[in-house]
Design a protein around this motif. Structure first.
Motif, PDB file in Angstrom:
ATOM      1  N   SER A 129       0.840  -1.201   0.000  1.00 45.20           N
ATOM      2  CA  SER A 129       0.000   0.000   0.000  1.00 45.20           C
ATOM      3  C   SER A 129       0.869   1.242   0.000  1.00 45.20           C
ATOM      4  O   SER A 129       2.067   1.190   0.299  1.00 45.20           O
ATOM      5  CB  SER A 129      -0.908   0.034   1.242  1.00 45.20           C
ATOM      6  N   TYR A 130       0.225   2.374  -0.314  1.00 48.98           N
ATOM      7  CA  TYR A 130       0.930   3.652  -0.241  1.00 48.98           C
ATOM      8  C   TYR A 130       1.349   3.935   1.200  1.00 48.98           C
ATOM      9  O   TYR A 130       2.424   4.505   1.446  1.00 48.98           O
ATOM     10  CB  TYR A 130       0.034   4.786  -0.748  1.00 48.98           C
ATOM     11  N   ASN A 131       0.525   3.558   2.158  1.00 44.90           N
ATOM     12  CA  ASN A 131       0.835   3.793   3.566  1.00 44.90           C
ATOM     13  C   ASN A 131       2.130   3.092   3.970  1.00 44.90           C
ATOM     14  O   ASN A 131       2.964   3.671   4.683  1.00 44.90           O
ATOM     15  CB  ASN A 131      -0.322   3.307   4.442  1.00 44.90           C
ATOM     16  N   THR A 132       2.320   1.857   3.505  1.00 44.30           N
ATOM     17  CA  THR A 132       3.546   1.123   3.816  1.00 44.30           C
ATOM     18  C   THR A 132       4.753   1.787   3.168  1.00 44.30           C
ATOM     19  O   THR A 132       5.818   1.917   3.788  1.00 44.30           O
ATOM     20  CB  THR A 132       3.429  -0.336   3.335  1.00 44.30           C
ATOM     21  N   LEU A 133       4.595   2.227   1.923  1.00 38.99           N
ATOM     22  CA  LEU A 133       5.682   2.930   1.235  1.00 38.99           C
ATOM     23  C   LEU A 133       6.010   4.228   1.957  1.00 38.99           C
ATOM     24  O   LEU A 133       7.188   4.584   2.124  1.00 38.99           O
ATOM     25  CB  LEU A 133       5.280   3.213  -0.209  1.00 38.99           C
ATOM     26  N   ASP A 134       4.981   4.939   2.410  1.00 37.80           N
ATOM     27  CA  ASP A 134       5.186   6.187   3.131  1.00 37.80           C
ATOM     28  C   ASP A 134       5.915   5.943   4.452  1.00 37.80           C
ATOM     29  O   ASP A 134       6.796   6.716   4.846  1.00 37.80           O
ATOM     30  CB  ASP A 134       3.832   6.858   3.382  1.00 37.80           C
ATOM     31  N   ASN A 135       5.562   4.882   5.150  1.00 33.08           N
ATOM     32  CA  ASN A 135       6.258   4.537   6.393  1.00 33.08           C
ATOM     33  C   ASN A 135       7.737   4.249   6.133  1.00 33.08           C
ATOM     34  O   ASN A 135       8.606   4.675   6.898  1.00 33.08           O
ATOM     35  CB  ASN A 135       5.613   3.309   7.041  1.00 33.08           C
TER      36      ASN A 135
END
Length: 246
Positions: free
Chosen positions: A65-71
């Motif tokens: 997900s984008y959230n994982t990439l952002d983290n």
């Protein structure tokens, strides 16, 4: 144990993840600039390969997900000790259990990722209010900061929107780089020592700064001073560039 070294760029980090991910032996990831060799480990230099970096980037974006990439990006920007290695463990965990593992707040890896990302975002939001500009030319402003984390990339959107009709430079003196906006485009540039020194000269006090200090002192209610509370919201390590607290 194996130490992987990379050039400090995010593309370099993603390339390193590409090669470290499938290994069964213990791997630690370090930036070449800050690495201290050890007799107990073997170090290996991983050159940046844009195609490998893009594969990792797209894989995380589509399969997780984008959230994982952002983290992962915030871990990289944190520049905290072992943050890159934590990112490797985090990505392995997410691929093994699916992106929903981010909801497992009792997991040590997830908890450490969340805490690190929170520290980065907390500092970003603090510096929305801690940046002190001074005019160095017609509609051209300069500010110096020294944040704990490499937060300039996360501040670009806010300051571009907030000061869209002005030219400005936000100079991260700790990392020798600057966010530059010319009313057309905004970008981050790494500076030479001479360029950084020239920019730093812009910190010379002027009449407006003295006026602001006078205003700050005049409006302060001595009976309501609360140093402990103030330090919670405005830590002393940031005081250097807050002109009202000189």
């Amino acid at each position: 144990m194996l130490d992987y070294l990379y050039d400090g760029s995010f593309s370099g980090y993603l390339t390193t993840l590409f090669y470290a991910y499938p290994l069964k032996e213990e791997v630690h990831i370090y930036r070449e600039q800050t690495y201290s060799p050890s007799l107990l480990t073997i170090s290996k230099w991983i050159p940046t390969e844009e195609d490998k970096a893009d594969r990792v980037y797209q894989s995380i974006l589509t399969k997780l997900s984008y959230n994982t990439l952002d983290n992962l990006y915030r871990l990289y920007l944190s520049e905290e000790e072992d943050a890159e290695t934590l990112g490797l463990h985090y990505i392995r965990l997410c691929y093994h259990f699916d992106d929903q593992i981010n909801l497992a707040k009792n997991n040590d890896i997830i908890r450490n990722v969340d805490l690190t990302c929170k520290r980065v975002w907390t500092e970003v939001h603090r510096f929305y209010g801690f940046v002190r500009f001074k005019e160095i030319g017609p509609l051209t402003f300069y500010a110096a900061i020294e944040p704990d984390h490499n937060i300039l990339p996360l501040m670009m959107g806010h300051f571009k929107k907030r000061f869209s009709d002005q030219n400005f430079i936000i100079h991260d003196q700790k990392r020798n780089c600057a966010m530059i906006y010319d009313q057309k485009e905004i970008y981050i540039r790494y500076l030479t020592d001479d360029e950084s020194h020239i920019l730093s000269r812009a910190e010379t006090p002027d009449a407006f700064e003295e006026l602001f200090r006078t205003y700050y002192k005049a409006t302060t209610i001595a009976a309501r001073k609360n140093p402990r509370l103030q330090n919670n919201w405005m830590p002393k390590r940031y005081y250097k560039h807050l002109i009202e607290l000189d």
